[in-house]
Design a protein around this motif. Structure first.
Motif, PDB file in Angstrom:
ATOM      1  N   SER A 195      28.408  32.273  25.711  1.00 12.33           N
ATOM      2  CA  SER A 195      27.533  32.762  26.773  1.00 12.33           C
ATOM      3  C   SER A 195      27.989  32.237  28.133  1.00 12.33           C
ATOM      4  N   ASN A 196      28.315  30.932  28.195  1.00 13.47           N
ATOM      5  CA  ASN A 196      28.776  30.344  29.456  1.00 13.47           C
ATOM      6  C   ASN A 196      30.058  31.010  29.938  1.00 13.47           C
ATOM      7  N   LEU A 197      30.902  31.417  28.993  1.00 14.20           N
ATOM      8  CA  LEU A 197      32.141  32.104  29.380  1.00 14.20           C
ATOM      9  C   LEU A 197      31.843  33.491  29.948  1.00 14.20           C
ATOM     10  N   VAL A 198      30.906  34.197  29.316  1.00 13.26           N
ATOM     11  CA  VAL A 198      30.587  35.552  29.802  1.00 13.26           C
ATOM     12  C   VAL A 198      30.000  35.491  31.199  1.00 13.26           C
ATOM     13  N   THR A 199      29.095  34.534  31.434  1.00 14.99           N
ATOM     14  CA  THR A 199      28.422  34.492  32.738  1.00 14.99           C
ATOM     15  C   THR A 199      29.248  33.756  33.789  1.00 14.99           C
ATOM     16  N   GLY A 200      30.371  33.183  33.369  1.00 17.20           N
ATOM     17  CA  GLY A 200      31.292  32.579  34.333  1.00 17.20           C
ATOM     18  C   GLY A 200      30.786  31.285  34.953  1.00 17.20           C
ATOM     19  N   VAL A 201      29.897  30.565  34.247  1.00 16.66           N
ATOM     20  CA  VAL A 201      29.338  29.338  34.846  1.00 16.66           C
ATOM     21  C   VAL A 201      30.184  28.102  34.540  1.00 16.66           C
ATOM     22  N   GLY A 202      31.202  28.254  33.710  1.00 19.09           N
ATOM     23  CA  GLY A 202      32.040  27.097  33.354  1.00 19.09           C
ATOM     24  C   GLY A 202      31.796  26.700  31.907  1.00 19.09           C
ATOM     25  N   LEU A 203      32.499  25.664  31.485  1.00 20.67           N
ATOM     26  CA  LEU A 203      32.385  25.212  30.096  1.00 20.67           C
ATOM     27  C   LEU A 203      31.573  23.926  30.017  1.00 20.67           C
TER      28      LEU A 203
END
Ligand SMILES: [Zn+2]
Length: 423
Positions: free
Chosen positions: A309-317
């Motif tokens: 999910s974090n990858l899809v929304t581009g918020v980082g790991l």
């Protein structure tokens, strides 16, 4: 207020009461009965079912060939045998605990990821996708009919069951109606999969100081929601009036229900106020620093990470290795169905490849850590006295044959289509 009249609400409480009784009779009561019996009688023929193969036993786990004996859905005995003594070499693995989902947005499987940054790429934007109340998700949820909401969530529940998930913890938006719809969807699905529902009040974003009448309605809604849900799922400390948030936390704790909250997904600004609520579960913590992770560990607050999910929304790991360093109990969630399929195998593949976390630790994160975090200790591992929530994987599938280390194969390579059956 909620659109449900009194008789609807009474009917809903009856469904919950019945479901809860069934669940308890399938789990805790049977657990107590099974362990208090004098011995286990004659093994041969006295149990409902026997499952044979390579058993992933315990939480670490120990891989042993043998039989799992089951009665009344409870594991009665695990018998270790020489591999030559059993025919099946299939893998018997505990089913997954999906510690964070939003299945309400199942009908929105192909959302735009953001505005076009270049002719060939989008600029990802978390807020425009999911931030309440104006993010795409919330507009979409408001446009759904009750029937659409129920039938789409029913299909997500089916999918999770087929993907080897035994428990899912859902952040259910839309107040009492939303929680009621999920309860109905679960009943309609009729599958052996246990929902832990974190309801969300619809009125909690109001400014309590400016409107006491609405505040009163809010407290009524919160009380009713805590009757029917397993706890409250807060979208984030910055989304809610401070007074209201404190009320939500204190009422949830006093009712002995669970409080879960998204924190640190986009930045660090909502982590400290989230930790101050003493929640039972933190979601994301993508931007948490070491001090914040230490506070979570010292307070024994588990964290559900949602890497895809974090990858899809581009918020980082998320700093998963720092979480483990700090001693946090980490579990795994697939988050919104609109962002990713509810597939724990995929989460494991990503976690393994991105961080190089050991197979044993990832196994615990996907199973027993989630069960502990959600208060579902009746499941999450293959052990005597626990519910028989297991999946049988085909050791001869094209994907799994030639695997020499089955735990590594399971974590890094196995897929839902390797599942032969759900026990
Ligand atoms: Zn979430």
């Amino acid at each position: 207020m909620s659109g449900l009249n009194n008789s609807d609400f009474v009917r809903l409480l009856e469904i919950i009461d019945r479901t809860e009784k069934e669940r308890r009779s399938e789990t805790a009561d049977h657990f107590l009965r099974s362990v208090s019996q004098d011995g286990y009688g004659d093994y041969a023929g006295s149990y409902d079912r026997v499952v044979s193969g390579l058993i992933f036993a315990g939480t670490e786990p120990d891989l042993i060939y043998g039989n799992v004996y089951i009665e009344d859905d409870i594991i009665q005995e695990i018998e270790e045998l020489n591999s030559s003594q059993i025919k099946s070499k299939n893998w018997i693995v505990p089913r997954f605990i999906n510690a964070h989902t939003h299945i309400g947005d199942t009908l929105l499987k192909d959302p735009p990821l953001g505005p076009e940054m270049k002719p060939y790429a989008y600029k990802r934007d978390l807020d425009s996708l999911v931030k309440p109340p104006n993010g795409l998700k919330h507009k979409f949820l408001n446009s759904l009919s009750t029937d659409e909401a129920i039938s789409s969530m029913e299909s997500a529940i089916w999918e999770m069951y087929q993907n080897g998930i035994s428990v899912f913890a859902d952040f259910r938006e839309r107040g009492i109606e939303g929680t009621a719809a999920l309860i109905e969807a679960h009943k309609n699905a009729g599958r052996d999969i246990h929902p832990v529902i974190f309801g969300r009040p619809t009125l909690y974003s109001l400014n309590a100081g400016s409107d006491l009448t609405s505040s009163h309605s809010f407290l009524d809604e919160l009380r009713d929601l805590l009757e029917i849900a397993g706890g409250i799922g807060v979208s984030g400390a910055n989304d809610v009036d401070e007074y209201i948030l404190a009320k939500v936390a204190s009422k949830t704790h006093s009712k002995r229900k669970r409080l879960a909250i998204h924190a640190g997904e986009k930045d660090r600004s909502d982590i400290e106020p989230a930790l101050a609520l003493d929640p039972d579960l933190l979601i994301h913590m993508t931007h948490a620093n070491e001090a914040e992770l230490k506070t979570a560990a010292d307070s024994e607050i588990p964290i559900a990470v949602c890497v895809r999910s974090n990858l899809v929304t581009g918020v980082g790991l998320p700093p998963v290795l720092n979480m483990l360093d700090a001693g946090v109990s980490v579990c795994i969630g697939t988050d919104n169905v609109m962002l990713n399929s509810p597939d724990m195998f995929e989460e494991l593949h990503f976690l393994s490849k991105i961080y190089g976390i050991t197979d044993t630790v990832l196994f615990k994160m996907a199973t027993s850590n989630g069960a502990d975090a959600l208060g579902c200790r009746f499941t999450g591992s293959i052990e005597v006295g626990k519910k028989a929530d297991m999946m049988v994987l085909n050791a001869k599938s094209l994907n799994l044959k030639h695997v020499k280390d089955p735990l590594a194969g399971f974590i890094r390579r196995a897929r839902a289509d390797d599942i032969l059956g759900i026990v």
